[in-house]
Motif scaffolding. Sequence first.
Motif, PDB file in Angstrom:
ATOM      1  N   LEU A  63     136.590  45.857  41.237  1.00  0.00           N
ATOM      2  CA  LEU A  63     137.924  45.436  41.668  1.00  0.00           C
ATOM      3  C   LEU A  63     138.974  45.606  40.575  1.00  0.00           C
ATOM      4  CD1 LEU A  63     137.049  42.237  43.718  1.00  0.00           C
ATOM      5  CD2 LEU A  63     137.683  44.492  44.576  1.00  0.00           C
ATOM      6  N   TRP A  64     138.557  45.529  39.336  1.00  0.00           N
ATOM      7  CA  TRP A  64     139.499  45.640  38.216  1.00  0.00           C
ATOM      8  C   TRP A  64     139.760  47.085  37.812  1.00  0.00           C
ATOM      9  CZ3 TRP A  64     142.453  41.748  37.258  1.00  0.00           C
ATOM     10  CH2 TRP A  64     142.003  40.464  37.543  1.00  0.00           C
ATOM     11  N   GLN A  65     139.093  48.046  38.422  1.00  0.00           N
ATOM     12  CA  GLN A  65     139.262  49.445  38.029  1.00  0.00           C
ATOM     13  C   GLN A  65     140.575  50.051  38.508  1.00  0.00           C
ATOM     14  OE1 GLN A  65     136.016  52.080  38.575  1.00  0.00           O
ATOM     15  NE2 GLN A  65     134.573  50.749  37.541  1.00  0.00           N
ATOM     16  N   LYS A  66     141.190  49.478  39.493  1.00  0.00           N
ATOM     17  CA  LYS A  66     142.480  49.930  40.014  1.00  0.00           C
ATOM     18  C   LYS A  66     142.452  51.400  40.436  1.00  0.00           C
ATOM     19  CE  LYS A  66     145.047  46.506  37.459  1.00  0.00           C
ATOM     20  NZ  LYS A  66     146.111  46.189  36.547  1.00  0.00           N
ATOM     21  N   ASP A  67     141.332  51.826  40.959  1.00  0.00           N
ATOM     22  CA  ASP A  67     141.205  53.192  41.493  1.00  0.00           C
ATOM     23  C   ASP A  67     140.856  53.065  42.969  1.00  0.00           C
ATOM     24  OD1 ASP A  67     140.639  55.802  42.180  1.00  0.00           O
ATOM     25  OD2 ASP A  67     139.346  56.183  40.444  1.00  0.00           O
ATOM     26  N   ARG A  68     141.882  52.920  43.768  1.00  0.00           N
ATOM     27  CA  ARG A  68     141.724  52.653  45.196  1.00  0.00           C
ATOM     28  C   ARG A  68     140.840  53.693  45.885  1.00  0.00           C
ATOM     29  NH1 ARG A  68     145.691  50.116  48.977  1.00  0.00           N
ATOM     30  NH2 ARG A  68     144.866  50.557  51.029  1.00  0.00           N
ATOM     31  N   GLU A  69     141.059  54.962  45.602  1.00  0.00           N
ATOM     32  CA  GLU A  69     140.285  56.029  46.251  1.00  0.00           C
ATOM     33  C   GLU A  69     138.798  55.915  45.918  1.00  0.00           C
ATOM     34  OE1 GLU A  69     140.066  60.866  46.205  1.00  0.00           O
ATOM     35  OE2 GLU A  69     142.039  59.928  45.970  1.00  0.00           O
ATOM     36  N   PHE A  70     138.489  55.602  44.669  1.00  0.00           N
ATOM     37  CA  PHE A  70     137.099  55.436  44.247  1.00  0.00           C
ATOM     38  C   PHE A  70     136.455  54.264  44.986  1.00  0.00           C
ATOM     39  CE2 PHE A  70     134.019  53.685  41.046  1.00  0.00           C
ATOM     40  CZ  PHE A  70     133.088  54.699  41.154  1.00  0.00           C
ATOM     41  N   VAL A  71     137.159  53.145  45.065  1.00  0.00           N
ATOM     42  CA  VAL A  71     136.648  51.961  45.763  1.00  0.00           C
ATOM     43  C   VAL A  71     136.414  52.285  47.239  1.00  0.00           C
ATOM     44  CG1 VAL A  71     137.178  49.599  46.482  1.00  0.00           C
ATOM     45  CG2 VAL A  71     137.718  50.340  44.153  1.00  0.00           C
ATOM     46  N   GLU A  72     137.373  52.952  47.871  1.00  0.00           N
ATOM     47  CA  GLU A  72     137.229  53.314  49.285  1.00  0.00           C
ATOM     48  C   GLU A  72     136.042  54.246  49.500  1.00  0.00           C
ATOM     49  OE1 GLU A  72     141.102  54.918  50.109  1.00  0.00           O
ATOM     50  OE2 GLU A  72     141.940  52.940  50.573  1.00  0.00           O
ATOM     51  N   ASP A  73     135.836  55.195  48.585  1.00  0.00           N
ATOM     52  CA  ASP A  73     134.689  56.107  48.697  1.00  0.00           C
ATOM     53  C   ASP A  73     133.369  55.343  48.613  1.00  0.00           C
ATOM     54  OD1 ASP A  73     136.306  58.328  49.012  1.00  0.00           O
ATOM     55  OD2 ASP A  73     136.116  58.982  46.914  1.00  0.00           O
ATOM     56  N   LEU A  74     133.296  54.389  47.692  1.00  0.00           N
ATOM     57  CA  LEU A  74     132.062  53.610  47.548  1.00  0.00           C
ATOM     58  C   LEU A  74     131.807  52.743  48.778  1.00  0.00           C
ATOM     59  CD1 LEU A  74     132.126  52.503  43.796  1.00  0.00           C
ATOM     60  CD2 LEU A  74     130.822  54.362  44.843  1.00  0.00           C
ATOM     61  N   ILE A  75     132.857  52.143  49.316  1.00  0.00           N
ATOM     62  CA  ILE A  75     132.702  51.324  50.524  1.00  0.00           C
ATOM     63  C   ILE A  75     132.215  52.187  51.677  1.00  0.00           C
ATOM     64  CG2 ILE A  75     133.946  49.997  52.275  1.00  0.00           C
ATOM     65  CD1 ILE A  75     135.734  48.961  49.961  1.00  0.00           C
ATOM     66  N   ARG A  76     132.814  53.351  51.839  1.00  0.00           N
ATOM     67  CA  ARG A  76     132.408  54.264  52.916  1.00  0.00           C
ATOM     68  C   ARG A  76     130.951  54.703  52.735  1.00  0.00           C
ATOM     69  NH1 ARG A  76     136.598  57.009  53.164  1.00  0.00           N
ATOM     70  NH2 ARG A  76     136.229  58.295  51.335  1.00  0.00           N
ATOM     71  N   ALA A  77     130.572  55.064  51.509  1.00  0.00           N
ATOM     72  CA  ALA A  77     129.202  55.532  51.251  1.00  0.00           C
ATOM     73  C   ALA A  77     128.184  54.421  51.521  1.00  0.00           C
ATOM     74  CB  ALA A  77     129.084  56.022  49.810  1.00  0.00           C
ATOM     75  N   THR A  79     128.562  51.786  53.436  1.00  0.00           N
ATOM     76  CA  THR A  79     128.552  51.483  54.874  1.00  0.00           C
ATOM     77  C   THR A  79     127.759  52.532  55.640  1.00  0.00           C
ATOM     78  OG1 THR A  79     130.686  50.372  54.703  1.00  0.00           O
ATOM     79  CG2 THR A  79     129.998  51.082  56.904  1.00  0.00           C
ATOM     80  N   ASN A  80     127.990  53.798  55.353  1.00  0.00           N
ATOM     81  CA  ASN A  80     127.255  54.864  56.045  1.00  0.00           C
ATOM     82  C   ASN A  80     125.765  54.782  55.763  1.00  0.00           C
ATOM     83  OD1 ASN A  80     129.465  55.961  57.347  1.00  0.00           O
ATOM     84  ND2 ASN A  80     129.937  57.358  55.681  1.00  0.00           N
ATOM     85  N   GLN A  81     125.408  54.455  54.538  1.00  0.00           N
ATOM     86  CA  GLN A  81     123.993  54.318  54.193  1.00  0.00           C
ATOM     87  C   GLN A  81     123.354  53.166  54.965  1.00  0.00           C
ATOM     88  OE1 GLN A  81     122.275  52.660  50.331  1.00  0.00           O
ATOM     89  NE2 GLN A  81     122.260  54.884  49.961  1.00  0.00           N
ATOM     90  N   ALA A  82     124.024  52.026  55.017  1.00  0.00           N
ATOM     91  CA  ALA A  82     123.485  50.871  55.746  1.00  0.00           C
ATOM     92  C   ALA A  82     123.349  51.180  57.228  1.00  0.00           C
ATOM     93  CB  ALA A  82     124.381  49.647  55.534  1.00  0.00           C
ATOM     94  N   LEU A  83     124.370  51.808  57.808  1.00  0.00           N
ATOM     95  CA  LEU A  83     124.313  52.141  59.240  1.00  0.00           C
ATOM     96  C   LEU A  83     123.229  53.169  59.535  1.00  0.00           C
ATOM     97  CD1 LEU A  83     128.115  52.215  60.134  1.00  0.00           C
ATOM     98  CD2 LEU A  83     126.438  50.434  60.691  1.00  0.00           C
ATOM     99  N   ASP A  84     123.039  54.132  58.635  1.00  0.00           N
ATOM    100  CA  ASP A  84     121.980  55.126  58.834  1.00  0.00           C
ATOM    101  C   ASP A  84     120.601  54.465  58.809  1.00  0.00           C
ATOM    102  OD1 ASP A  84     121.047  57.903  59.104  1.00  0.00           O
ATOM    103  OD2 ASP A  84     120.267  57.595  57.062  1.00  0.00           O
ATOM    104  N   LYS A  85     120.395  53.578  57.852  1.00  0.00           N
ATOM    105  CA  LYS A  85     119.115  52.853  57.783  1.00  0.00           C
ATOM    106  C   LYS A  85     118.908  51.987  59.032  1.00  0.00           C
ATOM    107  CE  LYS A  85     118.693  52.520  52.749  1.00  0.00           C
ATOM    108  NZ  LYS A  85     118.690  51.581  51.598  1.00  0.00           N
TER     109      LYS A  85
END
Length: 114
Positions: A63-77, A79-85
Amino acid sequence: MFKEFGQLAGLLQQLPKIKAEMERLQERLGQVVAEGDAGGGLVKVRANGKLEVLSYSISEDLLWQKDREFVEDLIRAATNQALDKARRQAAEETGKMAAGFGLPAGLGLPGFAS
């Protein structure tokens, strides 16, 4: 050809049992939990067999990294991994149910193991 008609007739007779088992399957899918993570555990997401996101956690460090795109990419990855499993676990449960009725795995239907 007549063999298939016999199998179909047998299946039709089992419809009440199949319906009841499908209802139990839906309950079991709600209890299946799969977790996905990304960024070495910086983001974790939990989903159930009904493909519903149950929870997520984001590391304080991220949260302190202030890199919104990076955070969004990690959330998406994550989420997709959890849904795939969760999808694979749901397919296994559905396949077990189908096998219990002598149905072939898959049936070309979503959620059925192939």
